[in-house]
Design an enzyme around this catalytic site. Structure first.
Site, PDB file in Angstrom:
ATOM      1  N   GLU A  94       0.842  -1.194   0.000  1.00 22.20           N
ATOM      2  CA  GLU A  94       0.000   0.000   0.000  1.00 22.20           C
ATOM      3  C   GLU A  94       0.883   1.251   0.000  1.00 22.20           C
ATOM      4  O   GLU A  94       1.908   1.301   0.677  1.00 22.20           O
ATOM      5  CB  GLU A  94      -0.863  -0.034   1.261  1.00 22.20           C
ATOM      6  CG  GLU A  94      -1.686   1.191   1.552  1.00 22.20           C
ATOM      7  CD  GLU A  94      -2.319   1.117   2.935  1.00 22.20           C
ATOM      8  OE1 GLU A  94      -2.905   2.130   3.358  1.00 22.20           O
ATOM      9  OE2 GLU A  94      -2.211   0.055   3.602  1.00 22.20           O
ATOM     10  N   ASP A 139       0.273   5.232   0.667  1.00 24.26           N
ATOM     11  CA  ASP A 139      -0.634   6.310   1.052  1.00 24.26           C
ATOM     12  C   ASP A 139      -0.100   7.629   0.504  1.00 24.26           C
ATOM     13  O   ASP A 139       0.808   8.231   1.075  1.00 24.26           O
ATOM     14  CB  ASP A 139      -0.771   6.388   2.574  1.00 24.26           C
ATOM     15  CG  ASP A 139      -1.473   5.175   3.153  1.00 24.26           C
ATOM     16  OD1 ASP A 139      -2.148   4.477   2.393  1.00 24.26           O
ATOM     17  OD2 ASP A 139      -1.328   4.932   4.362  1.00 24.26           O
ATOM     18  N   GLU A 152      -3.008  11.229   3.328  1.00 24.43           N
ATOM     19  CA  GLU A 152      -3.895  11.095   4.486  1.00 24.43           C
ATOM     20  C   GLU A 152      -3.870  12.454   5.159  1.00 24.43           C
ATOM     21  O   GLU A 152      -2.813  12.917   5.619  1.00 24.43           O
ATOM     22  CB  GLU A 152      -3.408   9.996   5.415  1.00 24.43           C
ATOM     23  CG  GLU A 152      -3.535   8.614   4.811  1.00 24.43           C
ATOM     24  CD  GLU A 152      -3.271   7.528   5.829  1.00 24.43           C
ATOM     25  OE1 GLU A 152      -4.244   6.934   6.322  1.00 24.43           O
ATOM     26  OE2 GLU A 152      -2.088   7.286   6.129  1.00 24.43           O
ATOM     27  N   HIS A 182       3.939   1.564   2.840  1.00 18.33           N
ATOM     28  CA  HIS A 182       3.550   0.380   3.617  1.00 18.33           C
ATOM     29  C   HIS A 182       3.893  -0.860   2.794  1.00 18.33           C
ATOM     30  O   HIS A 182       3.096  -1.297   1.950  1.00 18.33           O
ATOM     31  CB  HIS A 182       2.050   0.366   3.919  1.00 18.33           C
ATOM     32  CG  HIS A 182       1.559   1.459   4.812  1.00 18.33           C
ATOM     33  ND1 HIS A 182       1.716   1.428   6.181  1.00 18.33           N
ATOM     34  CD2 HIS A 182       0.895   2.601   4.537  1.00 18.33           C
ATOM     35  CE1 HIS A 182       1.166   2.510   6.714  1.00 18.33           C
ATOM     36  NE2 HIS A 182       0.672   3.245   5.730  1.00 18.33           N
TER      37      HIS A 182
END
Length: 418
Positions: A213, A215, A218, A229
């Protein structure tokens, strides 16, 4: 995504992940259109006719030809679902009314709405023009840009845009006819265990579903972070029990300017003024400057009011000045924090580099955290919020993402015009 507040669960076997099965007939699925652009040079972009789909877990799942829920809370209906495969064959996922689900599109813009009373907000994915598969983004030596207006998104809320290593077809199979069009196949590096189905069968064991993942965003109007991640294995794969601990870097390696010593960089009236719309550009650089090369660095810049705004270098005692995410930055950050180095233990940049080469699915979400207060994002040390959910803006909160562009480095914005 959703950081350390969510627990990791454990690896048992490598299985393809899906989250819904047969197609319901009560509500037609009409995927809302969303234009985005693919660029080769600044100002040289082609429009792509994409569309959006709501995650399958946000949809009504009932018995085929009937109206009985396949699952109520944590309990599966024993008649419809005596075993995982029969359950998948007996259950249908319905189309949705997108406006009622808090999703609105207009041209190249999508607005997501969060109900802060029920704490419900949507999670949606970008479909390819055929509306049968997800749009896949190969990110190595490319950049991704979007505009965002999150002036309403307050403390304790998260307007997120990120990439997940989901399968292009959403894991469709003989027992999963719905596929990507109906939002199946979600996974992330938190190994979430709440999905109803995986691998064409009901997830009666509440297995976690893991994958790499990235991101990109956020954020709320007070603070933001971009975070890697990585996972030990290519996803999606399932896990169960405590044996999955450490399979993915659930906390991730994050860059948050406030946390890195710049409290006056991002927020209302600051260098990046969150009272107004601005552009976010993220660049994924490889060691050899080619898409075939290994990922080495992730850079972030902003554009607002005709001005390019660079990410400021770290201003933390004992830490060198970094203004991007790299192996050197992540190692230095973990050392200063005295934290376990899951970034290195899960392979550093290598898992994401491989996932970026295969292709990632674009995810949008808007959510709040009334129990934890989103303090990892905007609380003491990470932002100026005192902790807790700020509902002073009323029961309905919106974020608008627009002007999405993807292409070669330097192609999604025009610095010579700024």
């Amino acid at each position: 995504m959703f950081t350390a507040l969510r627990s990791l669960v454990a690896l048992s076997s490598v299985l393809v992940a899906v989250t819904a099965q047969q197609i319901g007939t009560n509500t037609a699925e009409v995927n809302p259109p969303l234009l985005w652009e693919e660029c080769t040079l600044p100002g040289l972009c082609r429009k792509v006719n994409g569309s959006l789909t709501l995650d399958a877990n946000w949809r009504w799942t009932h018995n085929v030809g009937g109206y009985t829920n396949c699952r109520n809370g944590n309990d599966w209906d024993p008649t419809i679902c005596p075993d995982p495969l029969t359950c998948a064959e007996n259950c249908a996922v319905e189309g949705v009314d997108y406006s009622s689900s808090g999703v609105f599109t207009s041209g190249n813009a999508v607005t997501l709405t969060l109900n802060t009373v029920t704490n419900s907000g949507p999670r949606i994915y970008l479909l390819a023009p055929d509306q049968k598969t997800y749009q896949m983004f190969k990110l190595n030596q490319q950049e991704f840009a979007f505009d965002v207006d999150l002036s309403q998104v307050a403390c304790g809320m998260n307007a997120a845009l990120y990439f997940s290593e989901m399968e292009a077809h959403g894991g469709n199979a003989p027992s999963n006819k719905a596929g990507a069009k109906f939002g199946t196949g979600y996974c992330d590096a938190q190994c979430p265990s709440g999905d109803n189905f995986f691998n064409g069968t009901a997830n009666m064991a509440n297995n976690g579903i893991c994958c790499n993942e990235m991101d990109i965003w956020e954020a709320n109007r007070i603070s933001n972070a971009f975070t890697t991640h990585g996972c030990m294995s290519n996803g999606p794969y399932t896990c169960s029990g405590a044996g999955c601990q450490g399979q993915c870097d659930g906390n991730g390696c994050a860059f948050n300017a406030f946390h890195q010593g710049h409290p006056n960089f991002y927020g209302p009236g600051l260098a990046v003024d969150t009272r107004k719309k601005f552009t976010v550009v993220t660049q994924f650089l490889t060691q050899n400057g080619r898409p075939s090369g290994p990922l080495s660095e992730i850079r972030r810049l902003y554009v607002q009011n005709g001005r390019v705004i660079q990410t400021p270098p770290t201003n933390v005692t004992g830490m060198p000045p970094f203004n991007s995410v790299s192996t050197q930055y992540c190692d230095a950050q973990r050392k200063i924090m005295g934290a376990s180095n899951l970034f290195d233990e899960t392979g550093g940049m290598k898992p994401l580099s491989k996932a970026f080469d295969t292709g990632m699915v674009l995810v949008f979400s808007l959510w709040d955290d009334p129990s934890g207060g989103m303090t990892w994002l905007d609380g003491p040390g990470a932002g100026s919020c005192p902790g807790g959910l700020d509902t002073s803006g009323g029961p309905s909160v919106n974020v608008t993402f627009s002007n999405i562009k993807f292409g070669s480095i330097g192609s999604t914005f025009q610095p010579f015009l700024l």
